[in-house]
Design a protein around this motif. Structure first.
Motif, mmCIF file in Angstrom:
data_model
loop_
_atom_site.group_PDB
_atom_site.id
_atom_site.type_symbol
_atom_site.label_atom_id
_atom_site.label_comp_id
_atom_site.label_asym_id
_atom_site.label_seq_id
_atom_site.Cartn_x
_atom_site.Cartn_y
_atom_site.Cartn_z
ATOM 1 N N ALA A 45 0.845 -1.189 0.000
ATOM 2 C CA ALA A 45 0.000 0.000 0.000
ATOM 3 C C ALA A 45 0.883 1.243 0.000
ATOM 4 O O ALA A 45 1.875 1.314 0.714
ATOM 5 N N THR A 46 0.537 2.212 -0.821
ATOM 6 C CA THR A 46 1.291 3.457 -0.914
ATOM 7 C C THR A 46 0.319 4.631 -0.848
ATOM 8 O O THR A 46 -0.897 4.453 -0.925
ATOM 9 N N VAL A 47 0.864 5.824 -0.719
ATOM 10 C CA VAL A 47 0.022 7.019 -0.737
ATOM 11 C C VAL A 47 -0.751 7.091 -2.043
ATOM 12 O O VAL A 47 -1.936 7.439 -2.076
ATOM 13 N N SER A 48 -0.098 6.744 -3.131
ATOM 14 C CA SER A 48 -0.763 6.745 -4.432
ATOM 15 C C SER A 48 -1.949 5.791 -4.451
ATOM 16 O O SER A 48 -3.008 6.103 -5.015
ATOM 17 N N ASN A 137 -0.626 14.509 -4.046
ATOM 18 C CA ASN A 137 -1.401 13.340 -4.420
ATOM 19 C C ASN A 137 -2.679 13.234 -3.593
ATOM 20 O O ASN A 137 -3.695 12.711 -4.059
ATOM 21 N N VAL A 138 -2.652 13.745 -2.365
ATOM 22 C CA VAL A 138 -3.838 13.708 -1.505
ATOM 23 C C VAL A 138 -4.568 15.052 -1.523
ATOM 24 O O VAL A 138 -5.713 15.150 -1.964
ATOM 25 N N ALA A 139 -3.906 16.098 -1.079
ATOM 26 C CA ALA A 139 -4.553 17.410 -0.994
ATOM 27 C C ALA A 139 -4.864 17.997 -2.367
ATOM 28 O O ALA A 139 -5.756 18.839 -2.493
ATOM 29 N N GLY A 140 -4.155 17.550 -3.391
ATOM 30 C CA GLY A 140 -4.398 18.062 -4.733
ATOM 31 C C GLY A 140 -5.703 17.601 -5.346
ATOM 32 O O GLY A 140 -6.156 18.161 -6.354
ATOM 33 N N ASN A 197 -6.386 14.247 -18.883
ATOM 34 C CA ASN A 197 -5.107 13.545 -18.786
ATOM 35 C C ASN A 197 -4.056 14.466 -18.173
ATOM 36 O O ASN A 197 -3.251 14.044 -17.325
ATOM 37 N N VAL A 198 -4.089 15.731 -18.561
ATOM 38 C CA VAL A 198 -3.158 16.713 -17.996
ATOM 39 C C VAL A 198 -3.467 16.960 -16.522
ATOM 40 O O VAL A 198 -2.560 17.054 -15.687
ATOM 41 N N LEU A 199 -4.761 17.062 -16.178
ATOM 42 C CA LEU A 199 -5.129 17.262 -14.771
ATOM 43 C C LEU A 199 -4.651 16.094 -13.912
ATOM 44 O O LEU A 199 -4.212 16.292 -12.777
ATOM 45 N N HIS A 200 -4.727 14.891 -14.455
ATOM 46 C CA HIS A 200 -4.270 13.713 -13.720
ATOM 47 C C HIS A 200 -2.769 13.797 -13.437
ATOM 48 O O HIS A 200 -2.296 13.284 -12.422
ATOM 49 N N LYS A 201 -2.030 14.489 -14.312
ATOM 50 C CA LYS A 201 -0.591 14.667 -14.085
ATOM 51 C C LYS A 201 -0.353 15.507 -12.838
ATOM 52 O O LYS A 201 0.582 15.249 -12.062
ATOM 53 N N ASN A 211 6.198 5.351 -4.477
ATOM 54 C CA ASN A 211 7.442 4.779 -3.924
ATOM 55 C C ASN A 211 8.008 3.648 -4.777
ATOM 56 O O ASN A 211 8.541 2.668 -4.261
ATOM 57 N N GLY A 212 7.857 3.785 -6.078
ATOM 58 C CA GLY A 212 8.404 2.781 -6.982
ATOM 59 C C GLY A 212 7.573 1.529 -7.122
ATOM 60 O O GLY A 212 7.919 0.628 -7.889
ATOM 61 N N ALA A 213 6.449 1.444 -6.401
ATOM 62 C CA ALA A 213 5.599 0.247 -6.480
ATOM 63 C C ALA A 213 4.663 0.351 -7.677
ATOM 64 O O ALA A 213 4.293 1.428 -8.118
ATOM 65 N N ALA A 214 4.264 -0.803 -8.173
ATOM 66 C CA ALA A 214 3.338 -0.831 -9.301
ATOM 67 C C ALA A 214 1.893 -0.772 -8.837
ATOM 68 O O ALA A 214 0.974 -0.749 -9.636
ATOM 69 N N TYR A 215 1.708 -0.748 -7.532
ATOM 70 C CA TYR A 215 0.383 -0.816 -6.920
ATOM 71 C C TYR A 215 -0.090 0.602 -6.611
ATOM 72 O O TYR A 215 0.067 1.104 -5.521
ATOM 73 N N GLY A 216 -0.642 1.284 -7.578
ATOM 74 C CA GLY A 216 -1.074 2.659 -7.376
ATOM 75 C C GLY A 216 -1.824 3.170 -8.578
ATOM 76 O O GLY A 216 -2.276 2.402 -9.426
ATOM 77 N N GLN A 217 -1.968 4.479 -8.658
ATOM 78 C CA GLN A 217 -2.710 5.070 -9.756
ATOM 79 C C GLN A 217 -1.940 4.968 -11.063
ATOM 80 O O GLN A 217 -0.721 5.149 -11.088
ATOM 81 N N PRO A 218 -2.632 4.713 -12.175
ATOM 82 C CA PRO A 218 -1.970 4.814 -13.473
ATOM 83 C C PRO A 218 -1.481 6.244 -13.675
ATOM 84 O O PRO A 218 -2.138 7.193 -13.261
ATOM 85 N N LEU A 219 -0.339 6.414 -14.277
ATOM 86 C CA LEU A 219 0.239 7.743 -14.426
ATOM 87 C C LEU A 219 -0.226 8.418 -15.708
ATOM 88 O O LEU A 219 -0.575 7.764 -16.687
ATOM 89 N N SER A 220 -0.215 9.735 -15.683
ATOM 90 C CA SER A 220 -0.544 10.522 -16.867
ATOM 91 C C SER A 220 0.626 10.496 -17.840
ATOM 92 O O SER A 220 1.790 10.392 -17.444
#
Length: 253
Positions: A45-48, A137-140, A197-201, A211-220
């Motif tokens: 589990a990560t912040v993402s 990632n949270v407050a945004g 897509n830009v907003l997701h960035k 933190n380098g994990a694959a377990y999180g949000q897909p990236l923009s």
């Protein structure tokens, strides 16, 4: 300030904002609990990961914003508003401000609720907000929801019908941008500059909060930095709102 107070009363005195807010919180909280509870040593589990479902809540907030204006057109109360406030631009700008502030509050509650649930479910996981990327990632999520609500309201002003406006907003947000990537040759390049897509960035950055994990949000795939991504989407929202207000000033209510 009077216009803002009037718009606040009109919005919060109806049931739809409260139901939409509750739905957004339940959706994001439920999906977060599901995702985080399945984490393990291989997929930590990560912040993402705590914000994996923020887009579901954002979709509900956009429905709320669309209904806030199309319902007035449906029942004809927009005519009363424009009679009381002949300056339509001021009236609609006040409505946009109130909707954006409500969306900001719901978005922040939604994001920190998801993060809080994750820390309760996985107390041993490294979910502390230790960096700027973690905080964004949270407050945004709140600012992202606020700007998305302005876009949805602008579409509502242009379309004026609840079903049509909501369908257009959700189809574009949930499907249309991703379908652009299927265009041979140029699809991926166009997708980099599409607004959501830009907003997701802005929210996810370059994945630092994973933190380098694959377990999180897909990236923009956007090439902009997070803050420039926010500015880009804000400009898009302001331009679309300006177009919608100019259109509303020229046609009958």
């Amino acid at each position: 300030m009077t216009l803002l107070a009037v718009e606040r009363i009109k919005l919060l005195s109806t049931r739809s904002p409260w139901w939409c807010a509750l739905t957004a919180l339940l959706l994001t909280g439920g999906f977060t609990a599901l995702v985080v509870s399945q984490s393990n040593a291989q997929f930590p589990a990560t912040v993402s990961a705590t914000q994996y479902a923020y887009s579901f809540g954002m979709a509900v907030i956009m429905v709320l914003a669309t209904l806030a204006v199309t319902t007035e057109y449906r029942f004809g109360t927009i005519r009363t508003t424009f009679q009381a406030v002949p300056n339509r631009a001021a009236a609609l700008a006040a409505k946009a401000t109130v909707i954006a502030l409500v969306a900001l509050v719901i978005g922040e509650i939604m994001a920190f609720l998801s993060w809080g649930l994750a820390t309760l479910i996985q107390p041993e996981a490294d979910l502390a907000l230790n960096s700027t990327a973690d905080w964004i990632n949270v407050a945004g999520v709140g600012p992202a929801c606020a700007l998305a609500a302005v876009v949805a309201m602008a579409v509502g002003i242009l379309v004026r019908h609840s079903a049509g406006a909501i369908s257009l907003v959700l189809i574009y947000f949930l499907a249309a941008e991703n379908l652009v990537t299927l265009i041979p040759g140029v699809g991926a390049d166009i997708f980099k500059w599409l607004p959501f897509n830009v907003l997701h960035k802005f929210v996810t950055g370059n994945g630092e909060s994973a933190n380098g994990a694959a377990y999180g949000q897909p990236l923009s795939t956007s090439t902009l930095s997070p803050w420039w991504a926010l500015a880009y989407f804000a400009a898009f929202a302001v331009v679309l709102l300006a177009i919608s207000i100019a259109t509303a000033r020229k046609r009958d209510a």
